[in-house]
Design an enzyme around this catalytic site. Structure first.
Site, PDB file in Angstrom:
ATOM      1  N   HIS A  19      39.418  36.988  30.614  1.00  0.00           N
ATOM      2  CA  HIS A  19      39.773  36.228  30.621  1.00  0.00           C
ATOM      3  C   HIS A  19      40.878  35.550  31.849  1.00  0.00           C
ATOM      4  CE1 HIS A  19      40.205  38.263  34.402  1.00  0.00           C
ATOM      5  NE2 HIS A  19      39.855  39.181  34.480  1.00  0.00           N
ATOM      6  N   GLU A  90      35.237  46.289  32.494  1.00  0.00           N
ATOM      7  CA  GLU A  90      34.711  46.059  33.283  1.00  0.00           C
ATOM      8  C   GLU A  90      34.638  46.543  34.112  1.00  0.00           C
ATOM      9  OE1 GLU A  90      32.628  43.433  35.098  1.00  0.00           O
ATOM     10  OE2 GLU A  90      34.544  41.760  35.884  1.00  0.00           O
TER      11      GLU A  90
END
Length: 199
Positions: A19, A90
């Site tokens: 990202h 994550e």
């Protein structure tokens, strides 16, 4: 590793897209399960990937459930038809969420996520199991797959792709809004590209 099984998958190509920039990635704060939006620069970074990704044909596009990954996927031009994959989340940093390594080392000298306990979060053994399980599901796919995810998890995934070990990811630096590609060299899993900008 079964060589026959590996021979069945040489056409599989997995694109890893980290990202774009967030305020916490900029400051070095560990960002696991907190939804921190992209900065304006992060959105620009994501849009800069669109020309490269538009040249490819993706059979599957998967994204972490975190808004920063979903937004990057959308800004990069692959939002339509993408699916959320929880295993792309994550690393869960537990009590260290939102803290920098420098701050953590003030009370835990020498701490790193790679070799130290993560209270109330994921151990390296747990994230390795998650990454290897995801790889097994990816190996059942064909064609080109795009995965939008996060710095530490994608490093773990890269390490596990090579030798099944999350710790190998500690040697793979990964910047925001970069593209990496996992594939095969004949029947052997290999890194085809790592930490590349949209060129």
């Amino acid at each position: 590793m079964n060589i026959t099984a590996l021979n069945e998958h040489p056409t599989l190509e997995i694109w890893l897209i980290r990202h774009g920039e967030t305020e916490w990635s900029l400051s070095g704060q560990h960002t696991g399960r907190t939804n921190v939006p992209l900065t304006e620069h992060g959105r620009e970074q994501a849009r800069s990937l669109a020309p490269l990704l538009a040249k490819q044909s993706f059979d599957v596009v998967l994204t972490s459930p975190m808004s920063r990954a979903i937004e990057t996927c959308r800004e990069a031009g692959l939002g339509v038809g993408s699916r959320v994959e929880p295993d792309l989340s994550e690393w869960n940093y537990g009590i260290y969420e939102g803290r920098t390594t420098t701050e953590i080392r003030a009370t835990v000298p020498g701490w790193t996520v790679w070799n130290s306990p993560v209270p109330e979060g994921e151990s390296i053994e747990q994230i390795q199991l998650r990454a290897n399980a995801l790889i097994q599901r990816l190996l059942a796919m064909r064609g080109r797959v795009a995965l939008f995810s996060h710095g530490h998890f994608l490093r773990v995934l890269g390490g596990c792709w090579m030798n099944g070990l999350a710790l190998t990811g500690s040697h793979l630096l990964l910047d925001t809004a970069t593209v990496s590609v996992l594939g095969f060299e004949r029947e052997t899993r290999a890194l085809r590209r790592w930490n590349s900008r949209g060129d």
